[in-house]
Design a protein around this motif. Structure first.
Motif, PDB file in Angstrom:
ATOM      1  N   ARG A 161       0.835  -1.205   0.000  1.00  0.00           N
ATOM      2  CA  ARG A 161       0.000   0.000   0.000  1.00  0.00           C
ATOM      3  C   ARG A 161       0.868   1.253   0.000  1.00  0.00           C
ATOM      4  O   ARG A 161       1.375   1.681   1.041  1.00  0.00           O
ATOM      5  CB  ARG A 161      -0.933  -0.010   1.212  1.00  0.00           C
ATOM      6  CG  ARG A 161      -2.032  -1.050   1.152  1.00  0.00           C
ATOM      7  CD  ARG A 161      -3.171  -0.609   0.236  1.00  0.00           C
ATOM      8  NE  ARG A 161      -3.812   0.598   0.722  1.00  0.00           N
ATOM      9  CZ  ARG A 161      -4.897   0.613   1.491  1.00  0.00           C
ATOM     10  NH1 ARG A 161      -5.472  -0.516   1.866  1.00  0.00           N
ATOM     11  NH2 ARG A 161      -5.435   1.766   1.881  1.00  0.00           N
ATOM     12  N   ALA A 162       1.016   1.856  -1.176  1.00  0.00           N
ATOM     13  CA  ALA A 162       1.844   3.058  -1.291  1.00  0.00           C
ATOM     14  C   ALA A 162       1.242   4.248  -0.559  1.00  0.00           C
ATOM     15  O   ALA A 162       1.947   5.216  -0.268  1.00  0.00           O
ATOM     16  CB  ALA A 162       2.044   3.408  -2.770  1.00  0.00           C
ATOM     17  N   ASP A 163      -0.059   4.179  -0.252  1.00  0.00           N
ATOM     18  CA  ASP A 163      -0.697   5.287   0.452  1.00  0.00           C
ATOM     19  C   ASP A 163      -0.499   5.227   1.962  1.00  0.00           C
ATOM     20  O   ASP A 163      -0.871   6.160   2.673  1.00  0.00           O
ATOM     21  CB  ASP A 163      -2.191   5.319   0.134  1.00  0.00           C
ATOM     22  CG  ASP A 163      -2.899   4.026   0.528  1.00  0.00           C
ATOM     23  OD1 ASP A 163      -2.291   2.946   0.386  1.00  0.00           O
ATOM     24  OD2 ASP A 163      -4.066   4.094   0.984  1.00  0.00           O
ATOM     25  N   VAL A 164       0.088   4.139   2.458  1.00  0.00           N
ATOM     26  CA  VAL A 164       0.340   4.018   3.897  1.00  0.00           C
ATOM     27  C   VAL A 164       1.721   4.599   4.200  1.00  0.00           C
ATOM     28  O   VAL A 164       2.739   4.043   3.790  1.00  0.00           O
ATOM     29  CB  VAL A 164       0.270   2.543   4.357  1.00  0.00           C
ATOM     30  CG1 VAL A 164       0.663   2.415   5.822  1.00  0.00           C
ATOM     31  CG2 VAL A 164      -1.128   1.996   4.129  1.00  0.00           C
ATOM     32  N   LEU A 165       1.733   5.725   4.901  1.00  0.00           N
ATOM     33  CA  LEU A 165       2.981   6.436   5.171  1.00  0.00           C
ATOM     34  C   LEU A 165       3.295   6.541   6.655  1.00  0.00           C
ATOM     35  O   LEU A 165       4.401   6.950   7.015  1.00  0.00           O
ATOM     36  CB  LEU A 165       2.917   7.856   4.577  1.00  0.00           C
ATOM     37  CG  LEU A 165       2.665   7.935   3.071  1.00  0.00           C
ATOM     38  CD1 LEU A 165       2.539   9.393   2.645  1.00  0.00           C
ATOM     39  CD2 LEU A 165       3.781   7.239   2.302  1.00  0.00           C
ATOM     40  N   ARG A 166       2.331   6.175   7.519  1.00  0.00           N
ATOM     41  CA  ARG A 166       2.526   6.285   8.962  1.00  0.00           C
ATOM     42  C   ARG A 166       2.116   4.989   9.639  1.00  0.00           C
ATOM     43  O   ARG A 166       1.252   4.254   9.153  1.00  0.00           O
ATOM     44  CB  ARG A 166       1.707   7.440   9.551  1.00  0.00           C
ATOM     45  CG  ARG A 166       1.984   8.796   8.938  1.00  0.00           C
ATOM     46  CD  ARG A 166       1.299   9.908   9.767  1.00  0.00           C
ATOM     47  NE  ARG A 166      -0.066   9.570  10.109  1.00  0.00           N
ATOM     48  CZ  ARG A 166      -1.141   9.830   9.343  1.00  0.00           C
ATOM     49  NH1 ARG A 166      -0.972  10.438   8.165  1.00  0.00           N
ATOM     50  NH2 ARG A 166      -2.363   9.499   9.737  1.00  0.00           N
ATOM     51  N   ALA A 167       2.727   4.724  10.795  1.00  0.00           N
ATOM     52  CA  ALA A 167       2.440   3.497  11.530  1.00  0.00           C
ATOM     53  C   ALA A 167       0.996   3.458  12.017  1.00  0.00           C
ATOM     54  O   ALA A 167       0.386   2.388  12.065  1.00  0.00           O
ATOM     55  CB  ALA A 167       3.412   3.357  12.699  1.00  0.00           C
ATOM     56  N   ASP A 168       0.422   4.603  12.372  1.00  0.00           N
ATOM     57  CA  ASP A 168      -0.953   4.594  12.853  1.00  0.00           C
ATOM     58  C   ASP A 168      -1.934   4.234  11.733  1.00  0.00           C
ATOM     59  O   ASP A 168      -2.975   3.607  11.978  1.00  0.00           O
ATOM     60  CB  ASP A 168      -1.316   5.941  13.496  1.00  0.00           C
ATOM     61  CG  ASP A 168      -1.275   7.091  12.508  1.00  0.00           C
ATOM     62  OD1 ASP A 168      -0.283   7.212  11.768  1.00  0.00           O
ATOM     63  OD2 ASP A 168      -2.216   7.901  12.487  1.00  0.00           O
ATOM     64  N   GLN A 169      -1.603   4.598  10.498  1.00  0.00           N
ATOM     65  CA  GLN A 169      -2.438   4.188   9.365  1.00  0.00           C
ATOM     66  C   GLN A 169      -2.405   2.671   9.207  1.00  0.00           C
ATOM     67  O   GLN A 169      -3.427   2.029   8.939  1.00  0.00           O
ATOM     68  CB  GLN A 169      -1.947   4.843   8.076  1.00  0.00           C
ATOM     69  CG  GLN A 169      -2.115   6.348   8.018  1.00  0.00           C
ATOM     70  CD  GLN A 169      -1.472   6.927   6.764  1.00  0.00           C
ATOM     71  OE1 GLN A 169      -0.314   6.646   6.463  1.00  0.00           O
ATOM     72  NE2 GLN A 169      -2.232   7.737   6.046  1.00  0.00           N
ATOM     73  N   LEU A 170      -1.223   2.093   9.361  1.00  0.00           N
ATOM     74  CA  LEU A 170      -1.084   0.649   9.236  1.00  0.00           C
ATOM     75  C   LEU A 170      -1.849  -0.064  10.351  1.00  0.00           C
ATOM     76  O   LEU A 170      -2.537  -1.065  10.108  1.00  0.00           O
ATOM     77  CB  LEU A 170       0.400   0.274   9.277  1.00  0.00           C
ATOM     78  CG  LEU A 170       0.750  -1.189   9.049  1.00  0.00           C
ATOM     79  CD1 LEU A 170       0.246  -1.665   7.688  1.00  0.00           C
ATOM     80  CD2 LEU A 170       2.268  -1.385   9.152  1.00  0.00           C
ATOM     81  N   ALA A 171      -1.765   0.452  11.564  1.00  0.00           N
ATOM     82  CA  ALA A 171      -2.493  -0.137  12.686  1.00  0.00           C
ATOM     83  C   ALA A 171      -3.997  -0.114  12.439  1.00  0.00           C
ATOM     84  O   ALA A 171      -4.712  -1.091  12.726  1.00  0.00           O
ATOM     85  CB  ALA A 171      -2.152   0.609  13.979  1.00  0.00           C
ATOM     86  N   GLU A 172      -4.484   0.990  11.893  1.00  0.00           N
ATOM     87  CA  GLU A 172      -5.918   1.082  11.605  1.00  0.00           C
ATOM     88  C   GLU A 172      -6.338   0.047  10.579  1.00  0.00           C
ATOM     89  O   GLU A 172      -7.405  -0.569  10.696  1.00  0.00           O
ATOM     90  CB  GLU A 172      -6.253   2.488  11.110  1.00  0.00           C
ATOM     91  CG  GLU A 172      -7.740   2.710  10.852  1.00  0.00           C
ATOM     92  CD  GLU A 172      -8.070   4.134  10.448  1.00  0.00           C
ATOM     93  OE1 GLU A 172      -9.262   4.414  10.218  1.00  0.00           O
ATOM     94  OE2 GLU A 172      -7.134   4.961  10.362  1.00  0.00           O
ATOM     95  N   LEU A 173      -5.509  -0.189   9.572  1.00  0.00           N
ATOM     96  CA  LEU A 173      -5.842  -1.157   8.537  1.00  0.00           C
ATOM     97  C   LEU A 173      -5.959  -2.574   9.082  1.00  0.00           C
ATOM     98  O   LEU A 173      -6.782  -3.364   8.611  1.00  0.00           O
ATOM     99  CB  LEU A 173      -4.795  -1.122   7.418  1.00  0.00           C
ATOM    100  CG  LEU A 173      -4.870   0.045   6.441  1.00  0.00           C
ATOM    101  CD1 LEU A 173      -3.673   0.052   5.520  1.00  0.00           C
ATOM    102  CD2 LEU A 173      -6.167  -0.017   5.627  1.00  0.00           C
ATOM    103  N   VAL A 174      -5.122  -2.927  10.063  1.00  0.00           N
ATOM    104  CA  VAL A 174      -5.180  -4.293  10.612  1.00  0.00           C
ATOM    105  C   VAL A 174      -6.079  -4.380  11.841  1.00  0.00           C
ATOM    106  O   VAL A 174      -6.255  -5.454  12.407  1.00  0.00           O
ATOM    107  CB  VAL A 174      -3.771  -4.840  10.923  1.00  0.00           C
ATOM    108  CG1 VAL A 174      -2.955  -4.956   9.654  1.00  0.00           C
ATOM    109  CG2 VAL A 174      -3.048  -3.985  11.956  1.00  0.00           C
ATOM    110  N   GLY A 175      -6.624  -3.233  12.273  1.00  0.00           N
ATOM    111  CA  GLY A 175      -7.635  -3.249  13.315  1.00  0.00           C
ATOM    112  C   GLY A 175      -7.130  -3.364  14.736  1.00  0.00           C
ATOM    113  O   GLY A 175      -7.818  -3.929  15.592  1.00  0.00           O
ATOM    114  N   VAL A 176      -5.937  -2.819  15.008  1.00  0.00           N
ATOM    115  CA  VAL A 176      -5.420  -2.820  16.376  1.00  0.00           C
ATOM    116  C   VAL A 176      -4.894  -1.427  16.704  1.00  0.00           C
ATOM    117  O   VAL A 176      -4.692  -0.595  15.811  1.00  0.00           O
ATOM    118  CB  VAL A 176      -4.281  -3.860  16.573  1.00  0.00           C
ATOM    119  CG1 VAL A 176      -4.788  -5.275  16.331  1.00  0.00           C
ATOM    120  CG2 VAL A 176      -3.093  -3.549  15.662  1.00  0.00           C
ATOM    121  N   ALA A 177      -4.655  -1.192  17.990  1.00  0.00           N
ATOM    122  CA  ALA A 177      -4.087   0.081  18.413  1.00  0.00           C
ATOM    123  C   ALA A 177      -2.631   0.174  17.968  1.00  0.00           C
ATOM    124  O   ALA A 177      -1.940  -0.853  17.850  1.00  0.00           O
ATOM    125  CB  ALA A 177      -4.168   0.210  19.928  1.00  0.00           C
TER     126      ALA A 177
END
Length: 255
Positions: A161-177
């Motif tokens: 996912r080239a649009d994922v630039l921050r760790a919090d975005q990645l966490a949201e995608l996998v559904g965890v804090a």
């Protein structure tokens, strides 16, 4: 089949061939790769790799070792004639092969006991090491945990996912804090979620500059989500050990 790994920063040496193949154990293994080289006496071939953020099981004609990921370029000097078979593990597989904390193995390696070294040597000679690796590892496939599968998914998303630039975005995608994702990723590969994203960006940048050296650096930096060209250049040099301009110049010279 001969392939080009995105992490392989200077492919194309005629003395070296790289093959890779999936083996169907998707929770456990990304692919099996085989490198063979035949370098004339008195010469060496220098290979530079920005590794995928995962562990590799590597078998040569003598031993098998588990290699932790690096956050910088790995340089190997190949000489003579030999081979290695590597297994690029999914992050969820790491706890099945070592009791050592993943962070302690970052940039280093430890021996793997019970690896079928003799069988793999024979399989390389026969041209089918992937089948031997599959037989070796298949009994472990059902032991990957739910937490391991979550980290597998996070790593796959960070890479694709080239649009994922921050760790919090990645966490949201996998559904965890974000803190949960940080703990799980560190616990499986000894790295941070942010490095998963950074590795993707820098591997992509190196590949673009190698294959299309006329690419404008400012535009590439923007496409990859860096604040500006100066920020991109600093990070590129810190990890790859050279500037983007140097990579571009080497590509032009090789072309």
């Amino acid at each position: 089949m001969t392939v080009e790994s995105r992490g392989h920063l200077n492919p194309g040496a005629p003395e070296v061939t790289l093959d890779r193949a999936p083996i169907g154990l998707d929770d456990l293994v990304r692919w099996v790769w085989t490198a063979r080289w035949d370098v004339p006496p008195g010469r060496t071939v220098r290979q530079r790799v920005l590794q995928y953020p995962a562990f590799n099981l590597v078998t040569d004609p003598v031993t098998a070792t588990l290699h932790g990921p690096r956050t910088g370029v790995d340089v190997r000097e190949l000489a003579g004639r030999s081979w290695v078979v590597g297994v690029l593990l999914r992050p969820g597989a790491t706890p099945l092969f070592t009791a050592t904390a993943p962070a302690a193995l970052r940039g280093t390696a430890e021996e793997v006991r019970g690896a079928p070294v003799a069988e793999l040597t024979a399989a390389v000679a026969a041209g089918d090491p992937a089948a031997t690796v599959r037989d070796w590892l298949a009994p472990l496939a059902d032991r990957v945990t739910d937490a391991g599968r979550l980290v597998n998914r996070a790593c796959a998303l960070a890479e694709s996912r080239a649009d994922v630039l921050r760790a919090d975005q990645l966490a949201e995608l996998v559904g965890v804090a974000p803190r949960t994702l940080e703990r799980l990723v560190r616990g499986h590969i000894g790295l941070t979620p942010l490095w998963l994203i950074e590795c993707r960006r820098l591997q992509h940048a190196a590949a673009v500059l190698r294959t299309d050296p006329g690419t404008a650096l400012a535009g590439l930096a923007a496409d990859l989500g860096y604040a500006d060209q100066a920020h991109f250049t600093r990070r590129y040099r810190a990890v790859l050990g050279e500037t983007p301009g140097a990579t571009r110049q080497a590509a032009r010279a090789a072309g």
